[in-house]
Design a protein around this motif. Structure first.
Motif, PDB file in Angstrom:
ATOM      1  N   GLU A  70       0.827  -1.205   0.000  1.00  0.00           N
ATOM      2  CA  GLU A  70       0.000   0.000   0.000  1.00  0.00           C
ATOM      3  C   GLU A  70       0.862   1.258   0.000  1.00  0.00           C
ATOM      4  O   GLU A  70       2.012   1.236   0.463  1.00  0.00           O
ATOM      5  CB  GLU A  70      -0.922   0.029   1.225  1.00  0.00           C
ATOM      6  CG  GLU A  70      -1.925  -1.109   1.279  1.00  0.00           C
ATOM      7  CD  GLU A  70      -2.790  -1.040   2.522  1.00  0.00           C
ATOM      8  OE1 GLU A  70      -2.436  -0.242   3.434  1.00  0.00           O
ATOM      9  OE2 GLU A  70      -3.791  -1.762   2.598  1.00  0.00           O
ATOM     10  N   VAL A  71       0.273   2.333  -0.524  1.00  0.00           N
ATOM     11  CA  VAL A  71       0.878   3.661  -0.467  1.00  0.00           C
ATOM     12  C   VAL A  71      -0.210   4.614  -0.005  1.00  0.00           C
ATOM     13  O   VAL A  71      -1.326   4.609  -0.546  1.00  0.00           O
ATOM     14  CB  VAL A  71       1.422   4.103  -1.841  1.00  0.00           C
ATOM     15  CG1 VAL A  71       1.978   5.515  -1.760  1.00  0.00           C
ATOM     16  CG2 VAL A  71       2.488   3.144  -2.330  1.00  0.00           C
TER      17      VAL A  71
ATOM     18  N   CYS B 143       1.633  12.509  -0.747  1.00  0.00           N
ATOM     19  CA  CYS B 143       1.970  11.097  -0.591  1.00  0.00           C
ATOM     20  C   CYS B 143       3.162  10.943   0.337  1.00  0.00           C
ATOM     21  O   CYS B 143       4.098  11.747   0.316  1.00  0.00           O
ATOM     22  CB  CYS B 143       2.281  10.467  -1.951  1.00  0.00           C
ATOM     23  SG  CYS B 143       2.653   8.707  -1.860  1.00  0.00           S
ATOM     24  N   TYR B 144       3.127   9.871   1.144  1.00  0.00           N
ATOM     25  CA  TYR B 144       4.236   9.591   2.062  1.00  0.00           C
ATOM     26  C   TYR B 144       5.417   8.960   1.332  1.00  0.00           C
ATOM     27  O   TYR B 144       6.543   8.996   1.841  1.00  0.00           O
ATOM     28  CB  TYR B 144       3.759   8.683   3.193  1.00  0.00           C
ATOM     29  CG  TYR B 144       2.720   9.333   4.085  1.00  0.00           C
ATOM     30  CD1 TYR B 144       3.075  10.316   4.996  1.00  0.00           C
ATOM     31  CD2 TYR B 144       1.378   8.976   4.001  1.00  0.00           C
ATOM     32  CE1 TYR B 144       2.132  10.929   5.810  1.00  0.00           C
ATOM     33  CE2 TYR B 144       0.419   9.574   4.812  1.00  0.00           C
ATOM     34  CZ  TYR B 144       0.807  10.549   5.715  1.00  0.00           C
ATOM     35  OH  TYR B 144      -0.139  11.160   6.504  1.00  0.00           O
ATOM     36  N   ASP B 145       5.181   8.374   0.178  1.00  0.00           N
ATOM     37  CA  ASP B 145       6.239   7.790  -0.645  1.00  0.00           C
ATOM     38  C   ASP B 145       6.526   8.764  -1.795  1.00  0.00           C
ATOM     39  O   ASP B 145       5.694   8.950  -2.679  1.00  0.00           O
ATOM     40  CB  ASP B 145       5.814   6.421  -1.186  1.00  0.00           C
ATOM     41  CG  ASP B 145       6.968   5.683  -1.858  1.00  0.00           C
ATOM     42  OD1 ASP B 145       7.963   6.326  -2.243  1.00  0.00           O
ATOM     43  OD2 ASP B 145       6.873   4.439  -2.001  1.00  0.00           O
TER      44      ASP B 145
ATOM     45  N   THR C 276      -5.705   5.332   0.212  1.00  0.00           N
ATOM     46  CA  THR C 276      -4.757   4.223   0.152  1.00  0.00           C
ATOM     47  C   THR C 276      -4.712   3.703  -1.274  1.00  0.00           C
ATOM     48  O   THR C 276      -5.747   3.308  -1.834  1.00  0.00           O
ATOM     49  CB  THR C 276      -5.151   3.081   1.099  1.00  0.00           C
ATOM     50  OG1 THR C 276      -5.171   3.574   2.443  1.00  0.00           O
ATOM     51  CG2 THR C 276      -4.159   1.935   1.003  1.00  0.00           C
ATOM     52  N   ALA C 277      -3.518   3.749  -1.878  1.00  0.00           N
ATOM     53  CA  ALA C 277      -3.322   3.227  -3.231  1.00  0.00           C
ATOM     54  C   ALA C 277      -2.759   1.816  -3.143  1.00  0.00           C
ATOM     55  O   ALA C 277      -1.911   1.518  -2.300  1.00  0.00           O
ATOM     56  CB  ALA C 277      -2.372   4.126  -4.019  1.00  0.00           C
TER      57      ALA C 277
END
Length: 317
Positions: free
Chosen positions: A121-122, A145-147, A186-187
């Motif tokens: 998940e991302v 995004c956290y990433d 959530t991706a």
């Protein structure tokens, strides 16, 4: 010791082995690939030495089985906009995300809590609020995004954003003063076979290469004016009239689709056998346009790798 054979996905050439019915002779055909145009979002290439079934398999895999990332879960914390929660969630899910890391991630159904290996998940966040009397456009640029390797694709026209606009994200919703939108997203990794939002391509088509034959004996009976009218009758510009030699020449046909206009014109001139146009059954012209989630070349590379894995699983020798 057993030697392990590895095959690279970056190779556009593959071997198709056809075993004769007698079983005593093996004929090997080497497909040939010619890339005619390549950009980040589109690739045009010709594939020769294969049949329609293999070409269609490549097309369908590029559409439905090359994995990408897409927003799959939306938690709405605050929404006072004119759009309902479900509408906004649907729009968020259809925003293409840069998915170069998708091949290194696991599908949600592959996750094993005991092993704790592989990312599935991302996470994203979006918080926007209208603070002035002017309408505030909430776009994909507002997604955080956290990433840092994963972010929305920027793909909008000048009509939507303005020629000098610094905000080039995809429009999600418009907010008036004191309206607010706050969501957590959530991706997840998926394929187009499960939902169209995971498809990496906007267009993936192929067509037969036209094979054009001109009857030189009939061509000599035409005047220069008739030859020019014949050349101009074809909207695809497949022909060119050379005034010095007085001959009609066939242009490269790879990027053109054949049609019946030239045949109709030949019939009008009273020369029904002047031109013969038929499709080649062993050469195809592909056009693959990416959504931006993956480079167009990467879509083809991964698609061929998936097809090769499927063929290896069949173990047809």
């Amino acid at each position: 010791m057993h030697k392990r054979r590895t095959r690279t996905r970056k190779n556009l050439r593959c071997t198709v082995s056809q075993v004769s019915r007698k079983g005593a002779q093996r004929t090997i055909k080497m497909p040939r690939v010619l890339v005619q145009d390549l950009t980040t979002t589109q690739i045009n290439f010709s594939l020769e030495g294969v049949d329609a079934s293999l070409s269609n398999a490549i097309r369908r895999i590029c559409i439905a089985e090359v994995p990408t990332l897409a927003i799959d879960l939306v938690e709405v914390l605050e929404n006072s906009s004119v759009l309902c929660d479900e509408f906004i969630s649907h729009r968020l899910g259809l925003i293409p995300l840069i998915s170069t890391t998708a091949k290194d991630m696991n599908f949600p159904y592959e996750f094993n809590a005991e092993e704790e290996s592989g990312q599935t998940e991302v996470d994203f966040e979006l918080h926007a609020r209208g603070r002035s009397d002017q309408t505030y456009d909430v776009t994909s640029d507002d997604l955080q995004c956290y990433d840092k390797r994963v972010f929305p694709v920027k793909y909008t026209s000048q009509e939507e954003t303005g020629a000098n606009s610094a905000k080039a994200g995809i429009l999600i919703v418009k907010l008036r003063k004191n309206q607010e939108l706050k969501v957590r997203c959530t991706a997840r990794k998926g394929i187009g076979k499960d939902h169209a939002k995971w498809s990496p391509v906007a267009t993936a088509v192929f067509r037969y290469e036209p094979e054009i034959t001109l009857n030189e004996s009939i061509m000599k009976s035409l005047t220069d004016i008739e030859k020019e009218s014949f050349v101009n009758s074809c909207p695809g510009r497949l022909f060119r009239f050379d005034r010095e030699t007085g001959r009609i020449e066939v242009e490269t046909t790879s990027m053109h689709a054949y049609d019946g206009e030239a045949i109709k014109k030949a019939a009008e001139l009273g020369k029904p056998g002047l031109v013969e146009i038929r499709p080649r059954e062993d050469k195809f012209n592909f056009t693959v346009e990416s959504t931006g989630a993956l480079p167009s070349e990467e879509v083809i590379h991964q698609g061929l790798g998936i097809l090769q894995t499927k063929l290896d699983a069949l173990k047809v020798w």
